[in-house]
Every structure is written in structure tokens, then in C-alpha cells.
Design an enzyme around this catalytic site. Structure first.
Site, short mmCIF file in Angstrom:
data_model
loop_
_atom_site.label_atom_id
_atom_site.label_comp_id
_atom_site.label_asym_id
_atom_site.label_seq_id
_atom_site.Cartn_x
_atom_site.Cartn_y
_atom_site.Cartn_z
N PHE A 1 0.84 -1.20 0.00
CA PHE A 1 0.00 0.00 0.00
C PHE A 1 0.87 1.25 0.00
CE2 PHE A 1 -4.00 2.24 1.49
CZ PHE A 1 -4.73 1.88 0.37
N GLY A 2 1.79 1.27 -0.96
CA GLY A 2 2.63 2.47 -1.16
C GLY A 2 1.92 3.43 -2.10
N ARG A 3 2.74 4.35 -2.64
CA ARG A 3 2.19 5.43 -3.48
C ARG A 3 1.30 4.94 -4.62
NH1 ARG A 3 7.46 8.74 -2.85
NH2 ARG A 3 8.37 6.81 -3.56
N ARG B 1 2.83 -4.04 5.41
CA ARG B 1 3.58 -4.28 6.65
C ARG B 1 2.88 -3.66 7.85
NH1 ARG B 1 9.04 -2.97 4.12
NH2 ARG B 1 9.56 -4.89 3.08
N THR C 1 1.02 -4.92 -11.87
CA THR C 1 1.82 -3.84 -12.46
C THR C 1 3.12 -3.68 -11.67
OG1 THR C 1 0.67 -2.24 -11.05
CG2 THR C 1 -0.14 -2.48 -13.32
N ARG D 1 6.09 -6.36 -10.37
CA ARG D 1 7.20 -7.04 -11.03
C ARG D 1 6.77 -8.47 -11.34
NH1 ARG D 1 8.97 -2.92 -12.40
NH2 ARG D 1 11.02 -2.01 -11.98
N GLU E 1 11.55 -10.41 -18.83
CA GLU E 1 11.18 -9.57 -19.98
C GLU E 1 12.35 -9.41 -20.94
OE1 GLU E 1 9.66 -5.90 -18.38
OE2 GLU E 1 8.18 -6.94 -17.16
N HIS F 1 4.76 -3.96 -20.44
CA HIS F 1 5.38 -3.08 -19.43
C HIS F 1 5.18 -1.59 -19.78
CE1 HIS F 1 8.69 -3.18 -16.11
NE2 HIS F 1 7.92 -2.12 -15.98
N GLY G 1 3.48 0.60 -17.79
CA GLY G 1 3.07 1.34 -16.60
C GLY G 1 3.37 2.83 -16.65
C1 DGY Z 1 9.85 1.31 -13.04
O1 DGY Z 1 10.07 2.53 -13.07
O2 DGY Z 1 10.37 0.58 -12.22
C2 DGY Z 1 8.87 0.77 -14.03
O3 DGY Z 1 8.75 -0.59 -13.97
C3 DGY Z 1 9.20 1.24 -15.42
O4 DGY Z 1 8.71 2.52 -15.49
#
Ligand code: DGY
Length: 322
Positions: free
Chosen positions: A155-157, A179, A239, A241, A270, A288, A290
Site C-alpha cells: 500500500f505504497g504510493r 507491513r 503492475t 514485477r 522480460e 510493461h 506502466g
Molecule cells: C519502473 O520505473 O520501475 C517501471 O517498472 C518502469 O517505469
């Protein structure tokens, strides 16, 4: 004074490459092809600063390649592709680009969630193949989002930005595993329920969205057992890893119907995409993407540049991770 020698391993937005070039003795990767491990190792002896990204594996062997690099300014927030212990042992600082890609990544999490829930990939494939026979009440029926539970793992940003979109925009309920509980104002804003146990969260979420960092600590966190603990007919969104999920177990659950769908933006090795997922209609697979919008990619570059500039000026590095 001689300018710092900086190696940028992949193409960056032109605006950022221009600014870097004006300030430093920069080598760009004109071909934009991934550099070999040998070339990366050789760069450690030739440059003062290495600017890699997620597609470069900066492992202990690369880091042992030379003693000149003193800053690894990563273009990206995740840094599980960099051996931090090896960098630390050689006194190399490592920085990343946090914050600037939060919204873009949350947007992609919602894109995947919507695509999986509403079977958008399936529909598009059917239409482009000339197989759409017309509107009918039972065609490609998906799931509503309103009132469903979005369970965030971590539950980060980015998780919080995703939860905000899901709650305020789509009327979803929010639960999360992390955590520790989030700050009370956030819990209040999102009416978010904290689960101290991962399986507890998995058992209550209709949509599970992953937001933990990659690396040894989270490898295969969503394994066959965890997937079995997910609600029948639920969805998995990744989204974070690729290594966080056992994709064989995920494919089995998508095939059996235990999970209704999945939306993935990241994969363990990847650009290889696990073969077992490719043929599954209920898996939405993105390459990928994101952080892939123009504004964000420029902001990421500017953030990496700010770290290199601070290093050049002997100032405190804004985004140190090691
Ligand atoms: C990151 O920044 O870690 C992303 O996976 C790619 O933008």
C-alpha cells in the site's frame, strides 16, 4: 574542470537527452538496443555515471567490471535489477525516480482491471478477426466494478493512487495487505480495510492488485497456494514485477476458471512472456507500459538528471536507494 562522463543505456525523451548533453560528456545509445552484460561491465571502467533502466541487469559481475562509475542513476522507480549490495560494497551510490510515475502506473493498473473485467482484449481480438456476429444479450459478459472489493497487496504510493481511482471513480471497496496499517486519514478517505495476513486479503478481494517491489523477498509471493486462497471468479492485476507471481500457477487457475481473469504488465524475464499465458483469452497482457506516457517519461528523465547534477555538484542526492 572536465565534464563527468555519463552513459545512458537506452534512448530517453529528447528533451532530457538534450539537457544531459548540455551539462555532461554524454554517450547515448543511438540504436536503443539493450546493451550486453559485457558492454555494461566495460562501461564501469569508462564512465563516471551509469544511467541504466529496468531492462539492464546491473548484477555483481557488471559492477565488478571497473572502478570508475561512482553513481548508478536509474531511470525508473524499481531497482531490483541492480545488485545494491555489490554497489554498496564498491561505494557506488544508486538513485531511482520515485513519485513521478505514480499516476501513470495507477492508470495502467486501472486499464488492466477494466480490460480484464470487461473482456476488452477478447472483444477486440474477436472484432479484428472478423468474428463479431453482432450485439446480443449474452455476448462477452464481464463483471461490474461498483461495490466489488479491490485488494491491494502493498500500500505504497502507486497502490494508494490505484485505490483512489477505484474507490472514488468506480465505487469499489478497498482492502489492503501491507507491513503496517496506512495513516488514519488515508484509511478514512478510502474507507480502506487493513488485512494483516495476505491470505485474509486474498480471500476477500474480487480484484487483487499487486504493488510490492520485486526481488528475493517477494519472489513467487503469489504462488499456487496464494492463488488457491483467492476468491473463485476473482481477478489478478500485476503492475509490480513479474517475479512476484508464479505464472504457471496463474495460467492453471485461469484455465480451470478458478480465476475469471488477469491483467499483467510485467513478466519475470522480460521481454519474454510466459508461453503458458499467451493462448489464454482471459489474460490481458501488456508490454510493461506502466509509466509509458510522454509527460511521465520526461519527468522520470528529469528526475534521473537531477540526481546526476547533484552528484556532479557534490550535493546530497535527492533519491538515494543505496
Ligand atoms: C519502473 O520505473 O520501475 C517501471 O517498472 C518502469 O517505469
Amino acid at each position: 574542470m572536465a565534464k563527468l562522463k555519463v552513459l545512458v543505456t537506452r534512448r530517453w525523451p529528447a528533451e532530457v537527452e538534450g539537457q544531459l548533453g548540455a551539462l555532461f560528456d554524454v554517450t547515448l545509445n543511438e540504436s536503443d538496443e539493450a546493451m550486453s552484460q559485457q558492454a555494461l561491465a566495460a562501461a564501469m571502467a569508462e564512465y563516471d555515471v551509469l544511467c541504466p533502466t529496468v531492462s539492464d541487469k546491473i548484477d555483481a559481475e557488471v559492477i565488478a567490471g571497473g572502478d570508475r562509475v561512482k553513481l548508478i542513476a536509474n531511470y525508473g522507480v524499481g531497482f531490483d535489477h541492480i545488485d545494491l549490495a555489490a554497489a554498496r560494497a564498491k561505494g557506488i551510490a544508486v538513485t531511482n525516480t520515485p513519485g513521478v510515475l505514480t499516476d501513470a502506473t495507477a492508470d495502467i493498473a486501472m486499464t488492466l482491471l477494466l480490460m480484464a473485467a470487461r473482456r476488452a482484449g477478447e472483444g477486440e481480438r474477436e472484432l479484428r478477426a472478423g468474428q463479431w456476429s453482432g450485439w446480443r444479450p449474452t455476448h462477452l459478459i464481464g463483471s461490474a466494478l461498483k461495490g466489488k472489493v479491490l485488494g491491494c497487496v502493498g500500500f505504497g504510493r502507486i497502490a494508494i493512487a490505484t485505490a483512489r481511482r477505484a474507490h472514488h471513480g468506480f465505487g469499489m471497496k478497498i482492502a489492503f495487505y501491507g507491513r503496517r496499517p496506512c495513516d488514519p486519514a488515508m484509511a478514512e478517505e478510502l474507507q480502506a480495510e487493513f488485512c494483516a495476513d495476505l491470505k485474509q486479503l486474498l480471500g476477500k478481494a474480487d480484484f487483487v492488485s499487486l504493488h510490492v517491489p520485486g526481488g528475493a523477498e517477494t519472489a513467487n509471493m503469489i504462488d499456487a497456494d496464494a492463488i488457491a486462497a483467492m476468491r473463485p471468479g476473482s481477478y489478478l492485476i500485476n503492475t509490480a514485477r513479474g517475479g512476484v507471481v508464479d505464472n504457471q500457477a496463474l495460467a492453471a487457475a485461469l484455465k480451470s476458471g478458478h480465476l475469471a481473469g488477469a491483467g499483467l504488465d510485467v513478466y519475470p524475464a522480460e521481454p519474454a512472456v510466459p508461453e503458458c499465458l499467451l493462448g489464454l483469452e482471459n489474460a490481458v497482457l501488456l508490454p510493461h507500459l506502466g509509466s509509458a506516457n510522454a509527460q511521465t517519461r520526461i519527468a522520470m528523465g528529469m528526475c534521473a538528471l537531477a540526481n546526476v547534477e547533484a552528484f556532479a555538484n557534490g550535493a546530497q542526492l535527492p533519491n538515494t536507494v543505496a
